[in-house]
Structure formats: structure tokens, C-alpha cells
Design a protein around this motif. Sequence first.
Motif, PDB file in Angstrom:
ATOM      1  N   SER A   1       1.003  -0.942  -0.077  1.00 57.72           N
ATOM      2  CA  SER A   1       0.334  -0.308   0.009  1.00 57.72           C
ATOM      3  C   SER A   1       1.278   1.072   0.205  1.00 57.72           C
ATOM      4  CB  SER A   1      -0.840   0.113   1.145  1.00 57.72           C
ATOM      5  OG  SER A   1      -0.556  -0.047   2.528  1.00 57.72           O
ATOM      6  N   ARG A   2       0.390   2.464  -0.408  1.00 56.86           N
ATOM      7  CA  ARG A   2       0.790   4.117  -0.035  1.00 56.86           C
ATOM      8  C   ARG A   2       0.008   4.382  -0.133  1.00 56.86           C
ATOM      9  NH1 ARG A   2       4.017   7.262  -4.909  1.00 56.86           N
ATOM     10  NH2 ARG A   2       4.799   8.870  -3.287  1.00 56.86           N
ATOM     11  N   GLN A   3       0.281   5.180   1.657  1.00 57.24           N
ATOM     12  CA  GLN A   3      -0.864   6.642   1.760  1.00 57.24           C
ATOM     13  C   GLN A   3      -2.178   5.656   1.721  1.00 57.24           C
ATOM     14  OE1 GLN A   3      -0.741   9.114  -1.304  1.00 57.24           O
ATOM     15  NE2 GLN A   3       1.546  10.112  -0.377  1.00 57.24           N
ATOM     16  N   GLU A   4      -1.823   4.540   2.619  1.00 59.97           N
ATOM     17  CA  GLU A   4      -2.955   4.161   3.254  1.00 59.97           C
ATOM     18  C   GLU A   4      -4.381   2.804   1.740  1.00 59.97           C
ATOM     19  OE1 GLU A   4      -5.084   6.401   6.440  1.00 59.97           O
ATOM     20  OE2 GLU A   4      -3.234   6.437   7.301  1.00 59.97           O
ATOM     21  N   GLN A   5      -3.636   3.416   0.608  1.00 57.13           N
ATOM     22  CA  GLN A   5      -4.294   2.992  -0.218  1.00 57.13           C
ATOM     23  C   GLN A   5      -3.718   1.754  -0.672  1.00 57.13           C
ATOM     24  OE1 GLN A   5      -4.727   5.599  -3.543  1.00 57.13           O
ATOM     25  NE2 GLN A   5      -5.793   3.874  -4.680  1.00 57.13           N
ATOM     26  N   VAL A   6      -4.667   0.711  -0.645  1.00 57.41           N
ATOM     27  CA  VAL A   6      -3.620  -0.753  -0.958  1.00 57.41           C
ATOM     28  C   VAL A   6      -3.594  -0.927  -2.709  1.00 57.41           C
ATOM     29  CG1 VAL A   6      -4.211  -3.264  -0.743  1.00 57.41           C
ATOM     30  CG2 VAL A   6      -4.906  -2.360   0.701  1.00 57.41           C
ATOM     31  N   LEU A   7      -2.602  -1.669  -2.915  1.00 56.44           N
ATOM     32  CA  LEU A   7      -2.344  -0.994  -4.924  1.00 56.44           C
ATOM     33  C   LEU A   7      -2.053  -2.355  -4.998  1.00 56.44           C
ATOM     34  CD1 LEU A   7       0.794   1.458  -4.276  1.00 56.44           C
ATOM     35  CD2 LEU A   7      -1.389   1.495  -4.297  1.00 56.44           C
ATOM     36  N   GLN A   8      -1.591  -3.396  -4.246  1.00 55.91           N
ATOM     37  CA  GLN A   8      -1.555  -5.191  -5.179  1.00 55.91           C
ATOM     38  C   GLN A   8      -0.903  -5.926  -3.343  1.00 55.91           C
ATOM     39  OE1 GLN A   8       1.692  -6.341  -7.371  1.00 55.91           O
ATOM     40  NE2 GLN A   8       2.422  -4.174  -6.771  1.00 55.91           N
ATOM     41  N   GLU A   9      -2.377  -7.046  -3.928  1.00 56.78           N
ATOM     42  CA  GLU A   9      -1.809  -7.871  -2.957  1.00 56.78           C
ATOM     43  C   GLU A   9      -1.379  -9.216  -3.911  1.00 56.78           C
ATOM     44  OE1 GLU A   9      -4.754  -9.815  -0.401  1.00 56.78           O
ATOM     45  OE2 GLU A   9      -6.021  -7.672   0.069  1.00 56.78           O
ATOM     46  N   VAL A  10      -0.180  -9.626  -3.426  1.00 58.99           N
ATOM     47  CA  VAL A  10       1.211 -10.451  -3.507  1.00 58.99           C
ATOM     48  C   VAL A  10       1.217 -11.930  -2.693  1.00 58.99           C
ATOM     49  CG1 VAL A  10       2.651 -11.420  -4.761  1.00 58.99           C
ATOM     50  CG2 VAL A  10       2.179  -9.385  -4.914  1.00 58.99           C
ATOM     51  N   GLU A  11       0.498 -13.568  -3.159  1.00 62.88           N
ATOM     52  CA  GLU A  11       0.979 -14.538  -2.830  1.00 62.88           C
ATOM     53  C   GLU A  11       2.502 -15.063  -2.732  1.00 62.88           C
ATOM     54  OE1 GLU A  11      -1.445 -17.834  -3.356  1.00 62.88           O
ATOM     55  OE2 GLU A  11      -3.344 -16.648  -2.112  1.00 62.88           O
ATOM     56  N   LEU A  12       2.989 -15.439  -1.798  1.00 59.65           N
ATOM     57  CA  LEU A  12       4.354 -15.701  -2.220  1.00 59.65           C
ATOM     58  C   LEU A  12       4.250 -17.236  -2.433  1.00 59.65           C
ATOM     59  CD1 LEU A  12       6.325 -14.105   0.974  1.00 59.65           C
ATOM     60  CD2 LEU A  12       6.442 -13.266  -1.234  1.00 59.65           C
ATOM     61  N   ARG A  13       4.641 -17.462  -3.580  1.00 61.14           N
ATOM     62  CA  ARG A  13       5.037 -18.672  -3.570  1.00 61.14           C
ATOM     63  C   ARG A  13       6.140 -19.251  -4.511  1.00 61.14           C
ATOM     64  NH1 ARG A  13      -0.016 -20.198  -5.861  1.00 61.14           N
ATOM     65  NH2 ARG A  13      -2.139 -19.084  -6.314  1.00 61.14           N
ATOM     66  N   GLY A  14       5.856 -20.403  -4.523  1.00 62.12           N
ATOM     67  CA  GLY A  14       8.174 -20.627  -4.337  1.00 62.12           C
ATOM     68  C   GLY A  14       8.338 -20.664  -3.328  1.00 62.12           C
ATOM     69  N   THR A  15       9.916 -21.219  -3.302  1.00 56.51           N
ATOM     70  CA  THR A  15      11.383 -20.928  -2.477  1.00 56.51           C
ATOM     71  C   THR A  15      11.416 -18.762  -3.015  1.00 56.51           C
ATOM     72  OG1 THR A  15      12.695 -21.627  -4.273  1.00 56.51           O
ATOM     73  CG2 THR A  15      11.700 -22.529  -2.185  1.00 56.51           C
ATOM     74  N   ARG A  16      11.716 -18.738  -3.993  1.00 59.23           N
ATOM     75  CA  ARG A  16      12.550 -16.524  -4.451  1.00 59.23           C
ATOM     76  C   ARG A  16      11.288 -16.128  -4.901  1.00 59.23           C
ATOM     77  NH1 ARG A  16      17.673 -16.980  -4.104  1.00 59.23           N
ATOM     78  NH2 ARG A  16      18.537 -15.816  -5.106  1.00 59.23           N
ATOM     79  N   MET A  17      11.108 -14.598  -4.213  1.00 61.69           N
ATOM     80  CA  MET A  17      10.620 -13.750  -5.510  1.00 61.69           C
ATOM     81  C   MET A  17      11.805 -12.375  -4.955  1.00 61.69           C
ATOM     82  SD  MET A  17       6.451 -14.594  -4.650  1.00 61.69           S
ATOM     83  CE  MET A  17       5.591 -13.652  -5.967  1.00 61.69           C
ATOM     84  N   SER A  18      11.426 -11.427  -6.287  1.00 64.46           N
ATOM     85  CA  SER A  18      12.146 -10.633  -5.422  1.00 64.46           C
ATOM     86  C   SER A  18      11.223  -9.682  -5.688  1.00 64.46           C
ATOM     87  CB  SER A  18      13.289 -10.471  -7.130  1.00 64.46           C
ATOM     88  OG  SER A  18      12.729 -10.615  -8.648  1.00 64.46           O
ATOM     89  N   LEU A  19      11.684  -8.729  -4.874  1.00 66.65           N
ATOM     90  CA  LEU A  19      10.434  -7.021  -5.546  1.00 66.65           C
ATOM     91  C   LEU A  19      11.997  -6.455  -5.927  1.00 66.65           C
ATOM     92  CD1 LEU A  19       8.373  -6.162  -2.946  1.00 66.65           C
ATOM     93  CD2 LEU A  19      10.495  -4.964  -3.416  1.00 66.65           C
ATOM     94  N   GLY A  20      11.412  -4.896  -7.095  1.00 71.12           N
ATOM     95  CA  GLY A  20      12.245  -4.399  -7.127  1.00 71.12           C
ATOM     96  C   GLY A  20      11.721  -3.788  -8.072  1.00 71.12           C
ATOM     97  N   ARG A  21      11.762  -2.420  -8.959  1.00 70.51           N
ATOM     98  CA  ARG A  21      11.218  -1.586 -10.321  1.00 70.51           C
ATOM     99  C   ARG A  21      11.918  -2.405 -11.523  1.00 70.51           C
ATOM    100  NH1 ARG A  21      15.441   2.587  -9.668  1.00 70.51           N
ATOM    101  NH2 ARG A  21      15.927   2.443 -11.355  1.00 70.51           N
TER     102      ARG A  21
END
Length: 195
Positions: A7-27
Motif C-alpha cells: 500500500s501507499r498512503q493507506e491505499q492498497v495497491l496490490q496483494e501478492v501471494e508468496l509462491r515458490g522458494t524465491r521472489m524478487s521485488l524491485g522497479r
Amino acid sequence: MPKLIISRQEQVLQEVELRGTRMSLGRHPQNDIVIEHRAVSAKHALFTAEHNDVFIEDLNSTNGTFVNGQRISRRLLEDGDSIVVAKFQIDFVGGPSARPAGIPAPATIGIIEVKGGPNAGKSLRLDKPLSTLGRPGVQVVAITRQGDAYFINHVDGAEPPLLNGKPVAGGAQRLTDGDTLELAGTAMQFRLMPI
């Protein structure tokens, strides 16, 4: 299944389930979780699943990764932890403290296993509230036990020891199972073992 609520400024932008053993986050669009904002590094953080635990690791991002207000390099996530990446809040749902009622968490004890040098193969059981390791005047760390959690802090020596290849600096850092430590030139590993 563990998930992230971004979320940003209390507004939910996305929900992501953590699937698998590795998930990367970035731009960068090649990440599993993409946050398009210039304050987010191209490869900002990595989520890894080990057994029933989820860890977050900062990938040397420019603006850092914070969990519950503390800048981290790597950390075990617990249900309800609040992660901050740039101007985004990420709530972690799931993990060890989300066990069903009546099922206690396993009791564990910390062990330091010496991997190199003349003491290779030896281990130290961390059953006291405070244990110190190292050589005074060279490098010394204090490891404190709080319940089943262990924290490491650099207390003596000009150069900080390395935890998972990064200097132990800026206060106490939580140890997680499998962390590697280089102390006064000796390689060690932290393990959590059932009592």
C-alpha cells in the motif's frame, strides 16, 4: 499461504501471494513483484521461503529495506510485520506466529558451529542470556538470547565482523538459522536446533 499487502498512503495497491522458494521485488519489470517508483531500486529485495519460514533480504538497495522501523540486511518475517520500501508499506501476512491456536512453536536452542581454523568442527551451545565470542582487542561480538530469538552485536575491535558477508554494524541484528559469521578470521555458522 503467506502473502504481502502493498500500500501507499493507506491505499492498497496490490496483494501478492508468496509462491515458490524465491521472489524478487524491485522497479525492474523482470522482478516477481514490481513497484514502479524511482525510489525503489531495480533489484531491491528478495523473499525466500525456507521450510515454513519466510525471510526478506535487502539486495544492497539505495534507500534500504525496513522491517518494523529497523533497516535490515536479512531477517525472518513474522505474521504482522510491517516492511517499508521507499514510500510503500508492505504488510506480511502469514508465518510462524500465524499458527493455529493450540499448536505451540517448537522450542529451539541456538548453536554456533565453527567451520574453519584450528577449532573447525566444534560447536558452542547458546543457552545463556548473553554469550561473547572472539578475541578481545581484535573482534568480539555479543550474542543475546530473548526467548527463542537471538541477536548479535559488535562490541570490540576496530573492524566489524561479517554476518552473511556484510558488516555487523548499527546495533543488534537478529540471527536466523543458517546465517554465516566471519569473526577474527574464522568462519562460523549460526544454527537453530530443536531442544
